[in-house]
Design an enzyme around this catalytic site. Sequence first.
Site, PDB file in Angstrom:
ATOM      1  CG  ASP A   1     -46.179  -1.235  70.276  1.00 17.70           C
ATOM      2  OD1 ASP A   1     -45.182  -1.405  69.569  1.00 17.70           O
ATOM      3  OD2 ASP A   1     -46.382  -0.201  70.942  1.00 17.70           O
TER       4      ASP A   1
ATOM      5  CD1 TRP B   1     -51.794   5.376  69.115  1.00 19.16           C
ATOM      6  CD2 TRP B   1     -50.795   6.626  70.670  1.00 19.16           C
ATOM      7  NE1 TRP B   1     -51.513   6.593  68.546  1.00 19.16           N
ATOM      8  CE2 TRP B   1     -50.895   7.387  69.470  1.00 19.16           C
ATOM      9  CE3 TRP B   1     -50.191   7.212  71.779  1.00 19.16           C
ATOM     10  CZ2 TRP B   1     -50.427   8.682  69.381  1.00 19.16           C
ATOM     11  CZ3 TRP B   1     -49.720   8.510  71.680  1.00 19.16           C
ATOM     12  CH2 TRP B   1     -49.836   9.231  70.495  1.00 19.16           C
TER      13      TRP B   1
ATOM     14  NE  ARG C   1     -45.145   6.597  73.692  1.00 20.56           N
ATOM     15  CZ  ARG C   1     -44.582   7.754  73.372  1.00 20.56           C
ATOM     16  NH1 ARG C   1     -45.268   8.864  73.442  1.00 20.56           N
ATOM     17  NH2 ARG C   1     -43.320   7.811  72.979  1.00 20.56           N
TER      18      ARG C   1
ATOM     19  CD  GLU D   1     -42.138   4.000  73.005  1.00 13.35           C
ATOM     20  OE1 GLU D   1     -43.186   4.554  72.641  1.00 13.35           O
ATOM     21  OE2 GLU D   1     -41.321   3.490  72.222  1.00 13.35           O
TER      22      GLU D   1
END
Length: 519
Positions: free
Chosen positions: A52, A106, A183, A234
């Site tokens: 990402d 992340w 997240r 996401e």
Amino acid sequence: MMHEISRRSLFQIAGIGALGLGAASSLPIAARAAISQRAFYHMTPPAGWLCDPQRPVFLNGAYHLYYLHSDVNNGPGDWDHATTTDGVSFTHHGVAIGQKPNFPVWTGSSVIDEKNTAGFGAGALVALATRPTDGVRKYQEQYLYWSTDGGYTFNGLSEPVIVNTDGRSATTQAEIENAEWFRDPKIHWDSARNEWVCVIGRARYAVFYTSKNLREWQLKRNFDFPNHELGGIECPDLFEMTADDGTRHWVLGASMDAYSIGLPMTYAYWTGEWDGEQFIADDIEPQWLDWGWDWYGAVSWPSEQDPDTKRLAIGWMNNWKYANREVPTDASDGYNGQNSIVRELEISKQGDGRYALLSNPIKALSSHATATHSFDDQNVDGSFLLPWNGRAYELELDIAWDSATNVGVSVGRAADGTRHTNIGKYGSELYVDRSPSNQTGFELSPYTRAAAPIDAGARSVHLRIFVDTQSVEVFVNAGHSVISQQVHFADGDSGVSFYTDGGVARFSGIMVREFGERI
């Protein structure tokens, strides 16, 4: 006993992803091929696994992009740092936010705290990122980091600033599965209310928080969408933008998996408004910014030149249906993954009254072309082989027809014509079919053909087709649709041809911009 875990291994264990579980892997140096397959004009990592992208900020004359990076494919990793002044050529600076044992970092986002709301100094770079506290899957929580040296190194707070209360109280399997998706915080400054807004992705909704100081956050109302077959949210995106008619709009974007209902697994978005408590969508059904297989985890950020009316955007050219595998560049160059070219976004009022994001390639890319070739117009009834070959280029052209039923372009064509990727218009679809480019050991079946909707009655189309060693990106009719596909071309796949079925089509304005040197 705790084990190091990657972001996506959690995704898989939660039962949401289509990826099979398996150990992260990388090829030994001795097994790598001699001929480089590295992309010419797409951002790639120097080595290892790229995932990402994190939304860039403009600081000290450059855009600072961070991206998830691991030494092995789909392994636990960190935020690596790259800078660019033009959105095309990137300089890599290594790790900016590192992992710890059982504590990988992340996705998140960074902002420039111009007003010193967090207390780290005016102009400090502040980031929020998800980490699984103590390696516990249901404790995905949001941690704060800050940089006072221009984004090259970060310090972090030891405790999360947004706690996963669902995870702390979850006991049933359903509660645990919900908690295991919390997240990718995306932060935006709400100038009307003089506060920060943060959106976080959940399995079936987006959750919003607000803060005055980036440290203390207040829960607001969720954004729920009734069609849960669109997938979980996401890498959400959140921003404001002025449209071409002067009206102001909030946009909520997200990477979602709607494959099961025949929609993309890329970037969905809603236009609407933020009222300080909730996001109110103009239409509960999302629009899509890309119709291909490979534009996931995408982020957007304001253009430094026109921040109110233009944004830049970049996406990860991969898909969790098949991401956990080795690709040709693992063997040839020791890396896996690339980002898309940067595109420019504008919001435009459409004939049906809705507001839509239009995408076009960043203008600076053309200045990196090493040669430009123009070709005579061609009337094609069947097929025509363009007298040119190349591995990395942009092909721009118009196609017009009357009775033909299928018209298009084949790129990455082998000398014998057996290997190629087709880009064409058939019925109500503008499609990209990469199945004839499949390589043994790197097959993408059944995820091969992608299509964007187009007027079935259309008898012309304008295409800008960007071909690189590992990808094809197609911009349709001034950016009203885009199809981004990972494609693994073999060394000899360098030809271009035109084709028609059922009649004649005219191919005109044929221009090739060649990228003969790696950027």
